[in-house]
Motif scaffolding. Structure first.
Motif, PDB file in Angstrom:
ATOM      1  N   UNK A 107      -4.497  -8.606  -0.273  1.00 27.40           N
ATOM      2  CA  UNK A 107      -4.585  -9.592   0.802  1.00 27.40           C
ATOM      3  C   UNK A 107      -3.193  -9.691   1.412  1.00 27.40           C
ATOM      4  N   UNK A 108      -3.098  -9.408   2.722  1.00 31.11           N
ATOM      5  CA  UNK A 108      -1.800  -9.399   3.410  1.00 31.11           C
ATOM      6  C   UNK A 108      -1.472 -10.706   4.114  1.00 31.11           C
ATOM      7  N   UNK A 109      -2.490 -11.413   4.567  1.00 32.42           N
ATOM      8  CA  UNK A 109      -2.204 -12.638   5.290  1.00 32.42           C
ATOM      9  C   UNK A 109      -3.456 -13.404   5.626  1.00 32.42           C
ATOM     10  N   UNK A 110      -3.269 -14.693   5.850  1.00 40.93           N
ATOM     11  CA  UNK A 110      -4.372 -15.587   6.212  1.00 40.93           C
ATOM     12  C   UNK A 110      -3.903 -16.393   7.411  1.00 40.93           C
ATOM     13  N   UNK A 111      -4.670 -16.313   8.493  1.00 43.88           N
ATOM     14  CA  UNK A 111      -4.310 -17.019   9.720  1.00 43.88           C
ATOM     15  C   UNK A 111      -5.410 -18.034  10.029  1.00 43.88           C
ATOM     16  N   UNK A 112      -5.094 -19.322  10.000  1.00 45.74           N
ATOM     17  CA  UNK A 112      -6.117 -20.335  10.295  1.00 45.74           C
ATOM     18  C   UNK A 112      -6.486 -20.337  11.773  1.00 45.74           C
ATOM     19  N   UNK A 113      -7.783 -20.481  12.040  1.00 40.73           N
ATOM     20  CA  UNK A 113      -8.259 -20.685  13.413  1.00 40.73           C
ATOM     21  C   UNK A 113      -8.624 -22.150  13.604  1.00 40.73           C
ATOM     22  N   UNK A 114      -9.236 -22.724  12.576  1.00 36.15           N
ATOM     23  CA  UNK A 114      -9.522 -24.160  12.508  1.00 36.15           C
ATOM     24  C   UNK A 114      -9.301 -24.556  11.055  1.00 36.15           C
ATOM     25  N   UNK A 115      -9.550 -25.796  10.720  1.00 34.49           N
ATOM     26  CA  UNK A 115      -9.376 -26.237   9.333  1.00 34.49           C
ATOM     27  C   UNK A 115     -10.370 -25.549   8.398  1.00 34.49           C
ATOM     28  N   UNK A 116     -11.510 -25.098   8.939  1.00 36.71           N
ATOM     29  CA  UNK A 116     -12.563 -24.494   8.113  1.00 36.71           C
ATOM     30  C   UNK A 116     -12.879 -23.059   8.486  1.00 36.71           C
ATOM     31  N   UNK A 117     -11.994 -22.396   9.206  1.00 31.22           N
ATOM     32  CA  UNK A 117     -12.221 -21.005   9.627  1.00 31.22           C
ATOM     33  C   UNK A 117     -10.871 -20.288   9.668  1.00 31.22           C
ATOM     34  N   UNK A 118     -10.808 -19.136   8.970  1.00 28.99           N
ATOM     35  CA  UNK A 118      -9.567 -18.370   8.913  1.00 28.99           C
ATOM     36  C   UNK A 118      -9.852 -16.881   9.116  1.00 28.99           C
ATOM     37  N   UNK A 119      -8.817 -16.170   9.523  1.00 22.25           N
ATOM     38  CA  UNK A 119      -8.849 -14.704   9.570  1.00 22.25           C
ATOM     39  C   UNK A 119      -8.015 -14.214   8.400  1.00 22.25           C
ATOM     40  N   UNK A 120      -8.585 -13.293   7.639  1.00 21.45           N
ATOM     41  CA  UNK A 120      -7.905 -12.761   6.464  1.00 21.45           C
ATOM     42  C   UNK A 120      -7.655 -11.273   6.682  1.00 21.45           C
ATOM     43  N   UNK A 121      -6.417 -10.856   6.503  1.00 16.38           N
ATOM     44  CA  UNK A 121      -6.072  -9.440   6.606  1.00 16.38           C
ATOM     45  C   UNK A 121      -5.950  -8.877   5.205  1.00 16.38           C
ATOM     46  N   UNK A 122      -6.696  -7.802   4.968  1.00 19.85           N
ATOM     47  CA  UNK A 122      -6.715  -7.157   3.664  1.00 19.85           C
ATOM     48  C   UNK A 122      -6.362  -5.691   3.863  1.00 19.85           C
ATOM     49  N   UNK A 123      -5.349  -5.234   3.160  1.00 24.20           N
ATOM     50  CA  UNK A 123      -4.921  -3.843   3.258  1.00 24.20           C
ATOM     51  C   UNK A 123      -5.446  -3.095   2.049  1.00 24.20           C
ATOM     52  N   UNK A 124      -5.898  -1.858   2.276  1.00 23.28           N
ATOM     53  CA  UNK A 124      -6.469  -1.081   1.180  1.00 23.28           C
ATOM     54  C   UNK A 124      -6.304   0.403   1.416  1.00 23.28           C
ATOM     55  N   UNK A 125      -6.426   1.139   0.344  1.00 23.93           N
ATOM     56  CA  UNK A 125      -6.452   2.589   0.424  1.00 23.93           C
ATOM     57  C   UNK A 125      -7.902   3.009   0.624  1.00 23.93           C
ATOM     58  N   UNK A 126      -8.106   3.968   1.521  1.00 30.73           N
ATOM     59  CA  UNK A 126      -9.446   4.527   1.709  1.00 30.73           C
ATOM     60  C   UNK A 126      -9.446   5.945   1.177  1.00 30.73           C
ATOM     61  N   UNK A 127     -10.570   6.317   0.615  1.00 32.99           N
ATOM     62  CA  UNK A 127     -10.705   7.661   0.047  1.00 32.99           C
ATOM     63  C   UNK A 127     -12.017   8.279   0.536  1.00 32.99           C
ATOM     64  N   UNK A 128     -12.090   8.594   1.835  1.00 29.10           N
ATOM     65  CA  UNK A 128     -13.327   9.170   2.361  1.00 29.10           C
ATOM     66  C   UNK A 128     -13.522  10.604   1.871  1.00 29.10           C
ATOM     67  N   UNK A 129     -14.781  10.976   1.698  1.00 32.27           N
ATOM     68  CA  UNK A 129     -15.090  12.334   1.256  1.00 32.27           C
ATOM     69  C   UNK A 129     -14.566  13.338   2.281  1.00 32.27           C
ATOM     70  N   UNK A 130     -13.998  14.404   1.806  1.00 27.63           N
ATOM     71  CA  UNK A 130     -13.515  15.528   2.612  1.00 27.63           C
ATOM     72  C   UNK A 130     -12.420  15.156   3.613  1.00 27.63           C
ATOM     73  N   UNK A 131     -11.782  14.001   3.435  1.00 27.21           N
ATOM     74  CA  UNK A 131     -10.639  13.602   4.254  1.00 27.21           C
ATOM     75  C   UNK A 131      -9.540  13.106   3.333  1.00 27.21           C
ATOM     76  N   UNK A 132      -8.295  13.218   3.772  1.00 27.27           N
ATOM     77  CA  UNK A 132      -7.210  12.695   2.930  1.00 27.27           C
ATOM     78  C   UNK A 132      -7.290  11.173   2.814  1.00 27.27           C
TER      79      UNK A 132
END
Length: 164
Positions: A107-132
């Motif tokens: 979890x990289x960050x949480x940005x509130x839009x209202x008191x009961x609604x937020x945007x959450x940024x999540x960073x991750x590694x992806x491992x798709x088939x046949x792609x790096x």
């Protein structure tokens, strides 16, 4: 762009999960600047306890996604979505979206839009088939319902603007 993933392949990969955006994509509109203006004017800052609660729930959802635990993913979606979409219907969609492997979720960050609604940024590694493997950042919306945080379901979006 992230390590070794071609732009076309990367865009196709991102279409499998709403909210995924290339971490350094110049084409993606910036929500951070709009959110910052809104926070400064009318949205209260999140308490440390709320940030921990949202972060834990987001991490739980993405860990369930990594493990392809569709039942847990479904349970973490907001109650309004679960009332209108039975698990069997969700499972059909979710099975398609979880075709590629994920790992190293942060979890990289949480940005509130209202008191009961937020945007959450999540960073991750992806491992798709046949792609790096590469890294991407997902941006999800979470809402508080009866004191608990839930992920807002977003329909899959086509990867190219002309296909909408």
């Amino acid at each position: 762009m992230t390590t070794g993933v071609s732009t076309v392949s990367f865009i196709a990969l991102l279409s499998l999960q709403p909210g995924l955006v290339a971490k350094q994509s110049a084409a993606a509109p910036s929500t951070a600047s709009r959110s910052a203006v809104k926070i400064a004017s009318d949205v209260p800052l999140l308490s440390a306890a709320v940030e921990r609660a949202v972060s834990a729930r987001a991490k739980e959802w993405w860990t369930a996604r990594e493990r392809r635990d569709h039942q847990r993913m479904y349970a973490l979606y907001e109650p309004a979505y679960r009332r209108k979409v039975p698990f069997a219907d969700f499972l059909k969609e979710s099975a398609v979206r979880t075709r590629f492997d994920l790992g190293d979720i942060r979890v990289e960050g949480i940005v509130p839009e209202t008191a009961d609604r937020v945007r959450v940024k999540v960073n991750m590694e992806t491992r798709p088939a046949r792609l790096p493997a590469g890294r991407v950042t997902a941006e999800d919306i979470w809402v508080r319902v009866s004191g608990q945080w839930y992920k807002v379901h977003e329909d899959a979006r086509p990867p190219f603007p002309g296909n909408r």
